[in-house]
Design a protein around this motif. Structure first.
Motif, short mmCIF file in Angstrom:
data_model
loop_
_atom_site.label_atom_id
_atom_site.label_comp_id
_atom_site.label_asym_id
_atom_site.label_seq_id
_atom_site.Cartn_x
_atom_site.Cartn_y
_atom_site.Cartn_z
N GLU A 181 0.86 -1.20 0.00
CA GLU A 181 0.00 0.00 0.00
C GLU A 181 0.89 1.24 0.00
O GLU A 181 1.45 1.61 1.02
N GLN A 182 1.01 1.89 -1.14
CA GLN A 182 1.95 3.00 -1.28
C GLN A 182 1.40 4.33 -0.76
O GLN A 182 2.14 5.30 -0.64
N GLY A 183 0.09 4.42 -0.49
CA GLY A 183 -0.49 5.67 -0.02
C GLY A 183 -0.26 5.89 1.47
O GLY A 183 0.41 5.10 2.14
N PRO A 184 -0.82 6.96 2.03
CA PRO A 184 -0.65 7.26 3.46
C PRO A 184 -1.19 6.15 4.35
O PRO A 184 -2.17 5.48 3.99
N GLY A 185 -0.57 5.98 5.51
CA GLY A 185 -1.03 4.95 6.44
C GLY A 185 -0.83 5.38 7.88
O GLY A 185 -0.01 6.25 8.19
N ILE A 186 -1.60 4.76 8.77
CA ILE A 186 -1.49 4.99 10.21
C ILE A 186 -1.17 3.66 10.88
O ILE A 186 -1.84 2.66 10.61
N VAL A 187 -0.17 3.66 11.74
CA VAL A 187 0.18 2.47 12.53
C VAL A 187 -0.02 2.82 14.00
O VAL A 187 0.60 3.77 14.50
N TYR A 188 -0.88 2.07 14.68
CA TYR A 188 -1.11 2.31 16.10
C TYR A 188 -0.26 1.36 16.93
O TYR A 188 -0.26 0.14 16.71
N ALA A 189 0.48 1.92 17.88
CA ALA A 189 1.30 1.14 18.81
C ALA A 189 0.84 1.45 20.23
O ALA A 189 0.34 2.55 20.50
N PRO A 190 1.00 0.50 21.18
CA PRO A 190 0.39 0.66 22.49
C PRO A 190 1.07 1.64 23.44
O PRO A 190 0.43 2.16 24.35
N THR A 191 2.36 1.92 23.25
CA THR A 191 3.07 2.81 24.19
C THR A 191 3.92 3.81 23.42
O THR A 191 4.25 3.62 22.24
N ARG A 192 4.31 4.87 24.10
CA ARG A 192 5.16 5.89 23.48
C ARG A 192 6.49 5.30 23.04
O ARG A 192 6.99 5.62 21.95
N ALA A 193 7.08 4.46 23.90
CA ALA A 193 8.38 3.87 23.57
C ALA A 193 8.27 3.01 22.31
O ALA A 193 9.16 3.03 21.44
N LYS A 194 7.19 2.26 22.19
CA LYS A 194 7.03 1.40 21.02
C LYS A 194 6.74 2.23 19.76
O LYS A 194 7.14 1.84 18.66
N VAL A 195 6.05 3.36 19.93
CA VAL A 195 5.84 4.26 18.80
C VAL A 195 7.19 4.72 18.24
O VAL A 195 7.45 4.64 17.04
N GLU A 196 8.07 5.20 19.13
CA GLU A 196 9.37 5.72 18.70
C GLU A 196 10.20 4.62 18.01
O GLU A 196 10.77 4.84 16.93
N ALA A 197 10.27 3.44 18.64
CA ALA A 197 11.09 2.36 18.10
C ALA A 197 10.55 1.87 16.76
O ALA A 197 11.30 1.65 15.81
N LEU A 198 9.23 1.71 16.69
CA LEU A 198 8.61 1.18 15.48
C LEU A 198 8.76 2.17 14.32
O LEU A 198 9.03 1.77 13.18
N ALA A 199 8.59 3.46 14.60
CA ALA A 199 8.74 4.47 13.54
C ALA A 199 10.14 4.43 12.95
O ALA A 199 10.32 4.47 11.72
#
Length: 597
Positions: free
Chosen positions: A232-250
């Motif tokens: 999927e080449q268009g915009p996307g949103i990924v939800y992660a459960p914690t702030r730390a996981k958001v940073e690492a996953l991004a």
């Protein structure tokens, strides 16, 4: 006599719909809602995301005498809707703590120059705002995200409870409450809390047929989501459960995919957070990794996928969060990755919930487990949760497209539960697996677990099902993780052990090497030089105007331009989504591109 005065209200509304928004007719239940608003009747409209809720108050606001006051929960959402309203030529303003022009807004409101005034519930509930409303003519109160008024809703906001006294002070002004996510209990509570009569309820279908749902066990979230991003080449949103996981996953997704990826959570510097959100809204290919703090304030129609790196709070939350995909009606994907530890943490958190709400939260969690564990149609489970009676198969979820195997695991479940019980309900899955499969390692022998009756009772052909079985038992609460990581019996464990409950599980499929693209086909005519040229023209206009590209025109409108190739302003004005204001502002620029091709 004035011809307009003798035209039926809904005929006037359809003419205004064409003029302002560029659409020939309403969709779904929009005409029923608009008709009630124009007749001065209070209404609760439950409409799926992407069904055009905002149009049901924006359009009447251009026809009624006075200002429509819109209560909305987030400043970002207000500003998004403000841009879209103004782009369509609607006189709109926001009155928020982020607005430097608040004095001009108040003067314009008092002078009767505004069709729409957006405010947050915290401001709307103040005495000073009530006094301000008394200085102008109010045509309508519109309460967006109305589920926030209910303690039964998944996103309760106490300030919404203070709106009833404000509206009661203006008894002749109708009320329009809007939400995409409210089950029967929540709907009844919204009606009571906002003083809307029971016969004012309009419920549209909850189905979002353009979204393909898929739920998978989380084994390597970076690889799994990067695969989705490649598809999927268009915009996307990924939800992660914690702030730390958001940073690492991004960070990891940016490296793995080569795509622009930014984080979003409440712990970021406010300027960084706002900048990341603005970049995402304006982008045509960015992915944002976020906590659930992100999304309600985003009115971005071209999001092509929403991925959950862990389970959401409830089916209501899942429906709302996945509903941010495909709001333009084009194909989109919703993918959830889950693990047993998600449910373990969620069940542990139940003890922190006030006792009077604990039963309701447990029911919500069990319903979510049912969605995750079902071998049947995901969409059918979702729609039944909201009181609908859908077909048994939708043809656009993972289970419908590739039916999973199901096996009766009652006997194996009894063995696993027995092992947990006989080892003292203090060991994790890895240890129980060794006991059941007869592995004599030091810890097993030292504890004397090699002498238990459950030692070695699971054969090799059954052993592969132990892990998915343990996940299923934890999801449904029959096995509960302790704070030290052990597994103890809970829920229906005793009934399963006694043979009073059958326990079926989904047989895990072989790991897929590739993913099919979601939603039933390409959203855009990739490779069509005219379509790409129109998109480039849209980007240039959007940059100059300081708005996201979709505020200019949606992709669907550009596709129709590329297909029909209009040669005049009048022909261009016939295309869906081209209203009078946009035709006047952008028409010649797009006609020039079409003529060049």
């Amino acid at each position: 006599m004035d011809a307009v005065a003798t035209t039926p209200p809904m005929d006037q509304a359809r003419a205004r719909l064409r003029e302002v928004f560029g659409f020939d007719d309403f969709r779904g239940v929009q005409p029923q809602v608009v008709a009630r608003v124009l007749a001065g009747q209070s209404t609760l409209a439950v409409m799926p995301t992407g069904a055009g809720k905002s149009l049901t108050y924006q359009l009447p606001a251009t026809m009624l005498d006075g200002t429509c006051v819109v209560v909305s929960p987030l400043i970002a959402l207000m500003h998004d809707q403000l841009r879209s309203a103004r782009a369509n030529g609607i006189a709109a303003a926001t009155l928020t703590s982020a607005d430097a022009d608040w004095r001009e807004t108040i003067e314009a409101f008092r002078a009767g120059e505004l069709d729409l005034l957006y405010v947050a519930p915290e401001r709307a509930s103040q005495q000073g705002f009530r006094e301000l409303l008394g200085q102008a003519r109010i045509a309508l109160f519109a309460i967006d995200e109305a589920h926030c008024v209910s303690e039964w809703g998944h996103d309760f906001r106490p300030d919404y409870r203070l709106l009833r006294p404000l509206m009661d002070a203006f008894p002749d002004v109708p009320r329009l409450a809007l939400t995409a996510t409210a089950d029967a209990h929540t709907r009844a509570d919204i009606l009571a809390q906002l003083g809307i009569p029971d016969d004012g309820l309009i419920v549209a279908g909850f189905d979002r047929p353009n979204i393909r749902y898929a739920i998978r066990h989380r084994d390597n979230p970076v690889r799994q989501i990067a695969d989705l991003m490649r598809a999927e080449q268009g915009p996307g949103i990924v939800y992660a459960p914690t702030r730390a996981k958001v940073e690492a996953l991004a960070e990891k997704l940016a490296a793995a995919s080569g795509r622009p990826v930014l984080p979003y959570h409440a712990g970021l510097d406010p300027a960084v957070r706002a900048g990341n959100q603005a970049a995402f809204v304006e982008s045509e290919d960015m992915v944002i990794v976020a906590t659930i703090a992100f999304g309600m304030g985003i009115d971005k129609p071209d999001v092509r996928f929403v991925a959950h790196a862990g389970v959401p709070k409830s089916i209501e939350a899942y429906y709302q969060e996945t509903g941010r995909a495909g709001r333009d009606g084009d194909p989109a994907q919703a993918v959830m990755l889950w693990g047993a530890d998600d449910f373990a943490r969620a069940r542990q958190r139940l003890s922190e919930v006030p006792e009077d709400r604990r039963t309701g939260e447990r029911i919500r969690l069990d319903a979510l487990a049912g969605l995750v564990e079902t071998p049947g149609c995901r969409r059918a489970v979702l729609l039944r949760h909201f009181g609908e009676e859908p077909p048994d198969q939708c043809g656009n979820c993972d289970n419908c497209l590739e039916a999973p195997g199901v096996t009766d695991a009652t006997e194996l479940a009894q063995k696993l539960l027995s092992a947990a019980y006989r080892t003292g309900q203090s060991f994790g899955f890895g240890h129980l697996q060794k006991v059941l499969t007869g592995v004599e390692d030091d810890r097993v022998v030292q504890r004397g677990h090699d002498r238990l009756s459950v030692f070695g009772i699971v054969a090799a052909d059954e052993a592969r099902l132990l892990q998915p079985l343990a996940r299923a038992l934890q999801a449904r609460g029959a096995l509960v993780a302790t704070e030290h990581g052990g597994l103890q019996l809970g829920g229906e464990a005793k009934a399963i052990l006694k043979g009073e409950r059958r326990f079926e599980i989904v047989v895990p499929p072989p790991r897929e090497r590739s993913r099919r693209r979601g939603g039933g086909g390409e959203a855009n005519p990739v490779g069509d030089p005219l379509f790409e040229a129109l998109r480039e023209a849209r980007r240039a206009i959007a940059r100059e105007a300081g708005v996201p590209p979709y505020v200019v025109f949606h992709d669907a409108t550009l596709r129709e331009m590329a297909g029909l190739k209009p040669q005049s302003l009048s022909q261009l004005g016939e295309i869906a989504g081209v209203g009078a204001r946009k035709l006047d502002a952008y028409g010649e620029a797009f006609l020039k591109v079409i003529r060049q091709h």
